[in-house]
Design a protein around this motif. Structure first.
Motif, PDB file in Angstrom:
ATOM      1  N   SER A   2     -34.046  30.966  39.726  1.00  0.00           N
ATOM      2  CA  SER A   2     -33.212  31.490  38.654  1.00  0.00           C
ATOM      3  C   SER A   2     -32.305  32.558  39.243  1.00  0.00           C
ATOM      4  CB  SER A   2     -34.086  32.091  37.537  1.00  0.00           C
ATOM      5  OG  SER A   2     -33.294  32.533  36.464  1.00  0.00           O
ATOM      6  N   THR A  16     -36.325  21.711  36.843  1.00  0.00           N
ATOM      7  CA  THR A  16     -35.575  21.809  35.590  1.00  0.00           C
ATOM      8  C   THR A  16     -36.474  22.317  34.476  1.00  0.00           C
ATOM      9  OG1 THR A  16     -34.094  19.996  36.228  1.00  0.00           O
ATOM     10  CG2 THR A  16     -34.260  20.497  33.886  1.00  0.00           C
ATOM     11  N   ARG A  58     -36.115  26.030  32.606  1.00  0.00           N
ATOM     12  CA  ARG A  58     -36.029  26.183  31.148  1.00  0.00           C
ATOM     13  C   ARG A  58     -36.939  27.307  30.674  1.00  0.00           C
ATOM     14  NH1 ARG A  58     -37.513  20.967  27.682  1.00  0.00           N
ATOM     15  NH2 ARG A  58     -39.510  21.389  28.728  1.00  0.00           N
ATOM     16  N   THR A  59     -38.147  27.403  31.247  1.00  0.00           N
ATOM     17  CA  THR A  59     -39.067  28.467  30.846  1.00  0.00           C
ATOM     18  C   THR A  59     -38.577  29.840  31.299  1.00  0.00           C
ATOM     19  OG1 THR A  59     -40.436  28.310  32.848  1.00  0.00           O
ATOM     20  CG2 THR A  59     -40.979  26.847  31.019  1.00  0.00           C
ATOM     21  N   THR A  78     -33.099  29.712  32.117  1.00  0.00           N
ATOM     22  CA  THR A  78     -31.918  29.221  32.836  1.00  0.00           C
ATOM     23  C   THR A  78     -31.840  27.711  32.667  1.00  0.00           C
ATOM     24  OG1 THR A  78     -32.281  30.956  34.489  1.00  0.00           O
ATOM     25  CG2 THR A  78     -30.662  29.263  35.035  1.00  0.00           C
ATOM     26  N   PRO A  79     -31.406  27.250  31.505  1.00  0.00           N
ATOM     27  CA  PRO A  79     -31.338  25.798  31.313  1.00  0.00           C
ATOM     28  C   PRO A  79     -30.396  25.152  32.317  1.00  0.00           C
ATOM     29  CG  PRO A  79     -30.387  26.988  29.440  1.00  0.00           C
ATOM     30  CD  PRO A  79     -30.922  28.006  30.370  1.00  0.00           C
ATOM     31  N   HIS A  84     -28.720  21.381  33.225  1.00  0.00           N
ATOM     32  CA  HIS A  84     -28.519  20.049  32.659  1.00  0.00           C
ATOM     33  C   HIS A  84     -27.966  19.042  33.669  1.00  0.00           C
ATOM     34  CE1 HIS A  84     -29.316  21.971  28.850  1.00  0.00           C
ATOM     35  NE2 HIS A  84     -28.324  22.803  29.053  1.00  0.00           N
ATOM     36  N   LEU A 144     -38.332  16.001  28.946  1.00  0.00           N
ATOM     37  CA  LEU A 144     -36.989  16.527  29.190  1.00  0.00           C
ATOM     38  C   LEU A 144     -35.940  15.514  28.775  1.00  0.00           C
ATOM     39  CD1 LEU A 144     -37.492  17.937  32.807  1.00  0.00           C
ATOM     40  CD2 LEU A 144     -37.257  19.301  30.726  1.00  0.00           C
TER      41      LEU A 144
END
Length: 221
Positions: A125, A161, A165-166, A169-170, A172, A211
């Motif tokens: 991150s 990924t 997310r946790t 910091t998404p 895609h 996901l």
């Protein structure tokens, strides 16, 4: 200078490798290493199709500048030299692969507009920073990675990924590539095998970690 790259990869009736990859997996994108642009056929295809070019070092940066590849086609992989990052920013490149927080710090210093970054495996991150936007993750295989190696890289990227997310910091998008300094021609059969393996790894991984399927670009060329 002309190599056998295009002859090994682009065969009738397919006009470009990206088209062939999409026939195997419609939502998989195609990128090419800057080092492959020494082949005129590959260069013309990249210019015509606006395909993404992965630049790994100063040599690659010199090459894309000399053959007039547009900066918005380029993803630059930050390395140990801050001057290379500064050169890339000044050339107008806005997409970077970053592997350390120092890379992000240099981009904050040099960039004057929004810059989009892909996080390397050692950077889970980054701290929220004005003008720096995390859009995805990057992973690579060995220089001669087989289909299983590419599938493993895709699976590990999907796992990251979920972790990103946790951490708030998404991500895609995923970019998969070969190790730096490698341009080994791939047969169309091997390319098909890589795309199928990555596609299956994505399908299984997304189901396992619940996901949404990310946009994936394969820089196998």
């Amino acid at each position: 200078m002309t190599t056998t790259f295009a002859a090994d990869l682009v065969v009738a009736p397919y006009s470009d490798p990206g088209h062939r990859m999409r026939r195997v997996a419609p939502d998989v994108g195609c990128a090419v290493s800057a080092r492959a642009l020494v082949d005129r056929d590959v260069l013309l295809w990249v210019q015509r199709s606006a395909t993404t070019v992965l630049v790994l070092d100063d040599t690659g940066l010199d090459l894309v500048q000399s053959v007039s590849v547009r900066p918005n086609q380029v993803v630059f992989r930050a390395g140990d030299c801050p001057d290379s990052i500064r050169r890339a920013v000044h050339h107008g490149i806005t997409r970077f692969i970053v592997g350390r927080q120092e890379h992000v710090d240099h981009l904050v210093e040099y960039a004057r507009r929004t810059t989009f970054v892909y996080l390397g495996p050692d950077l889970p991150s980054v701290s929220p920073t004005r003008r720096i936007v995390v859009v995805g993750l990057h992973a690579d295989t060995g220089p001669c990675g087989n289909s299983a190696d590419w599938a493993n890289a895709a699976e590990h990227a999907l796992c990251r990924t979920a972790q990103a997310r946790t951490l708030g910091t998404p991500a895609h998008r995923i970019v998969l590539s070969r190790s730096a300094g490698t341009v080994v021609p791939l047969s169309v059969e091997r390319l098909d095998s890589i795309v199928r393996a990555v596609d299956e790894a994505l399908r299984q991984g997304c189901a396992r970690w619940r996901l949404a399927r990310p946009a994936v670009t394969i820089a196998a060329l």
